[in-house]
Write a protein that holds these residues in place. Sequence first.
Motif: not given
Length: 291
Positions: A138-157
């Motif tokens: 769901g939307a809220a659960g998905t948002d929570a996963v993003v907010e609880q992690h340190r994201i390290a995306c190196s790919h511009f696209d």
Amino acid sequence: MHGEVERDVWTRRAALHVARLEPYVAPHLRRRDEGIKHPVHDFLFTYYSFRPAQLLRWHPGFGVRLIDAPEYDDSRGYQGGTVAAAYVAQQRPLIESLHRVLTATAGRTANFGCFGLHEWAMVHRADETRHPVPLRLGAAGTDAVVEQHRIACSHFDAYRFFTPSARPFNTLNPGRDDRAEFEQPACLHAGMDLYKMAFRLSPLIDSDLVADCFELAWDIRILDMRAAPYDMTGWTLDPTGEPWTPVPIETADGKAEYVEAQRGFAARGEPLRRRLIRSCEALLDLPVAAS
């Protein structure tokens, strides 16, 4: 390859190339004719610009001529079944650019801690998703996963599709013109982009290398979407027909499964990247006067 190829050899190699790739291409073309979009597989045929007909066409690469081929020219400089040296000279800026990114990526330490969170960041606090399928949590659960992690995306696209609310969660800020400074060999999208680099070098390189990169990209794309926040229950995967199943990267077990697969893809990508580097170097070593 260098020299000349007999017509029967060329024909046999071309037929084997089609037989190898048609199991991937044919289902896509059938769905396209029926107006059906596949959330996993369409990506390699729509996001990337190499058309199915181009993918199915075999060529041995620069320096190989088909014996008794008719003389003709086209936009890619074919002359008598080979590629004109003038076309190689025209493509030199592209070859140099690809070589720069490939060598920089090959020399960088792999990061196995991203867990595919780029797809989650693309729908963070969004009104609409990128695919017409529901979110597993769901939307809220998905948002929570993003907010609880340190994201390290190196790919511009991938990073450029982050929602504005998700961008601050990324520890990196890759840009369009600094790919050589950010790309790293464990990144799923960097692995898929080996296919893009290969087809951009076509027909200057052997189509077998393009096919090898395509098959790697195909398998990576499946993991990319299995680890994404979407629920695609009921969809099946080409060419095996196996059912889609998620990799729940929000859990410890899911993270471990993702990293194991990611390591395998990085290992598969390394020799392909090296082959592309060698192909670029061979083309760049050609005398400029030959153009």
